[in-house]
Design a protein around this motif. Structure first.
Motif, short mmCIF file in Angstrom:
data_model
loop_
_atom_site.label_atom_id
_atom_site.label_comp_id
_atom_site.label_asym_id
_atom_site.label_seq_id
_atom_site.Cartn_x
_atom_site.Cartn_y
_atom_site.Cartn_z
N ASN A 5 0.80 -1.23 0.00
CA ASN A 5 0.00 0.00 0.00
C ASN A 5 0.83 1.28 0.00
N ASN A 6 1.93 1.30 -0.71
CA ASN A 6 2.76 2.51 -0.82
C ASN A 6 2.61 3.11 -2.21
N ASN A 7 2.87 4.40 -2.30
CA ASN A 7 2.91 5.10 -3.58
C ASN A 7 4.35 5.51 -3.86
N PHE A 8 4.80 5.23 -5.07
CA PHE A 8 6.15 5.60 -5.49
C PHE A 8 6.01 6.46 -6.74
N ALA A 9 6.74 7.56 -6.78
CA ALA A 9 6.68 8.45 -7.95
C ALA A 9 8.06 9.02 -8.23
N ASN A 10 8.42 9.02 -9.52
CA ASN A 10 9.66 9.67 -9.98
C ASN A 10 10.89 9.17 -9.23
N GLU A 11 11.00 7.85 -9.06
CA GLU A 11 12.16 7.31 -8.37
C GLU A 11 12.61 6.00 -8.98
N GLU A 12 13.82 5.62 -8.64
CA GLU A 12 14.37 4.34 -9.05
C GLU A 12 14.01 3.31 -7.99
N VAL A 13 13.49 2.17 -8.43
CA VAL A 13 13.04 1.13 -7.52
C VAL A 13 13.75 -0.17 -7.88
N VAL A 14 14.63 -0.65 -7.00
CA VAL A 14 15.29 -1.93 -7.21
C VAL A 14 14.32 -3.03 -6.80
N LEU A 15 14.08 -3.97 -7.70
CA LEU A 15 13.07 -5.00 -7.46
C LEU A 15 13.59 -6.23 -6.73
N ASP A 16 14.84 -6.60 -6.92
CA ASP A 16 15.37 -7.83 -6.34
C ASP A 16 15.04 -7.96 -4.85
N PHE A 17 14.57 -9.15 -4.48
CA PHE A 17 14.26 -9.51 -3.09
C PHE A 17 13.13 -8.69 -2.47
N HIS A 18 12.30 -8.04 -3.29
CA HIS A 18 11.17 -7.27 -2.76
C HIS A 18 9.86 -7.83 -3.30
N GLU A 19 8.85 -7.80 -2.45
CA GLU A 19 7.50 -8.15 -2.85
C GLU A 19 6.63 -6.91 -2.61
N TYR A 20 6.13 -6.35 -3.70
CA TYR A 20 5.27 -5.17 -3.61
C TYR A 20 3.83 -5.63 -3.78
N GLU A 21 2.96 -5.16 -2.88
CA GLU A 21 1.56 -5.54 -2.94
C GLU A 21 0.69 -4.30 -2.82
N SER A 22 -0.24 -4.16 -3.75
CA SER A 22 -1.18 -3.04 -3.76
C SER A 22 -0.48 -1.69 -3.70
N ALA A 39 8.27 -9.64 -6.72
CA ALA A 39 6.86 -9.76 -7.09
C ALA A 39 6.22 -8.38 -7.10
N LEU A 40 5.33 -8.19 -8.04
CA LEU A 40 4.48 -7.00 -8.11
C LEU A 40 3.04 -7.51 -8.13
N ASN A 41 2.42 -7.59 -6.97
CA ASN A 41 1.09 -8.17 -6.83
C ASN A 41 0.03 -7.08 -6.68
N GLN A 42 -0.90 -7.06 -7.61
CA GLN A 42 -2.01 -6.11 -7.59
C GLN A 42 -1.52 -4.67 -7.50
N CYS A 43 -0.46 -4.38 -8.23
CA CYS A 43 0.11 -3.03 -8.25
C CYS A 43 -0.34 -2.30 -9.51
N GLU A 44 -0.41 -1.00 -9.41
CA GLU A 44 -0.69 -0.16 -10.56
C GLU A 44 0.63 0.45 -11.02
N VAL A 45 0.93 0.28 -12.30
CA VAL A 45 2.18 0.78 -12.87
C VAL A 45 1.83 1.75 -13.99
N VAL A 46 2.23 3.02 -13.84
CA VAL A 46 1.89 4.05 -14.80
C VAL A 46 3.17 4.72 -15.29
N ASN A 47 3.41 4.62 -16.59
CA ASN A 47 4.52 5.32 -17.23
C ASN A 47 5.87 5.00 -16.59
N CYS A 48 6.12 3.72 -16.35
CA CYS A 48 7.39 3.29 -15.75
C CYS A 48 8.20 2.52 -16.79
N GLU A 49 9.49 2.40 -16.54
CA GLU A 49 10.37 1.63 -17.43
C GLU A 49 11.12 0.59 -16.62
#
Length: 94
Positions: A5-22, A39-49
């Motif tokens: 349940n976090n919001n991330f904007a305009n940042e670099e996000v390292v995915l390894d060993f992380h599980e993001y939910e909602s 894992a990216l579970n039930q996440c909203e991804v907008v304009n990311c690379e």
């Protein structure tokens, strides 16, 4: 590490060993290093690379070399790998 349940904007996000939910990601740069699962579970991804670095980038480079330099057998190997990825969830119950 599980992050919910976090919001991330305009940042670099390292995915390894992380599980993001909602979570919501807007204008982010995802980095896959290839050291561990994520894992990216039930996440909203907008304009990311997505970008690859470290071992993940080495794997992409290896696959590129096989595809372009090993002839038809190399192309079949890489295309077969992509087919396996595309079909990985096809036989799972809904």
């Amino acid at each position: 590490m599980k992050i919910s349940n976090n919001n991330f904007a305009n940042e670099e996000v390292v995915l390894d060993f992380h599980e993001y939910e909602s979570c919501q990601f807007t204008n982010c740069r995802f980095v896959v290093l290839g050291y561990g699962p994520f894992a990216l579970n039930q996440c909203e991804v907008v304009n990311c690379e997505f970008t690859f670095a470290g071992p993940a980038a080495s794997t992409i480079q290896t696959m590129t070399t096989i595809y372009h330099n090993i002839g038809e057998q190399g192309k079949q190997l890489i295309e077969g790998t992509f087919d396996s990825i595309r079909n990985a969830g096809a036989n799972k119950p809904a």
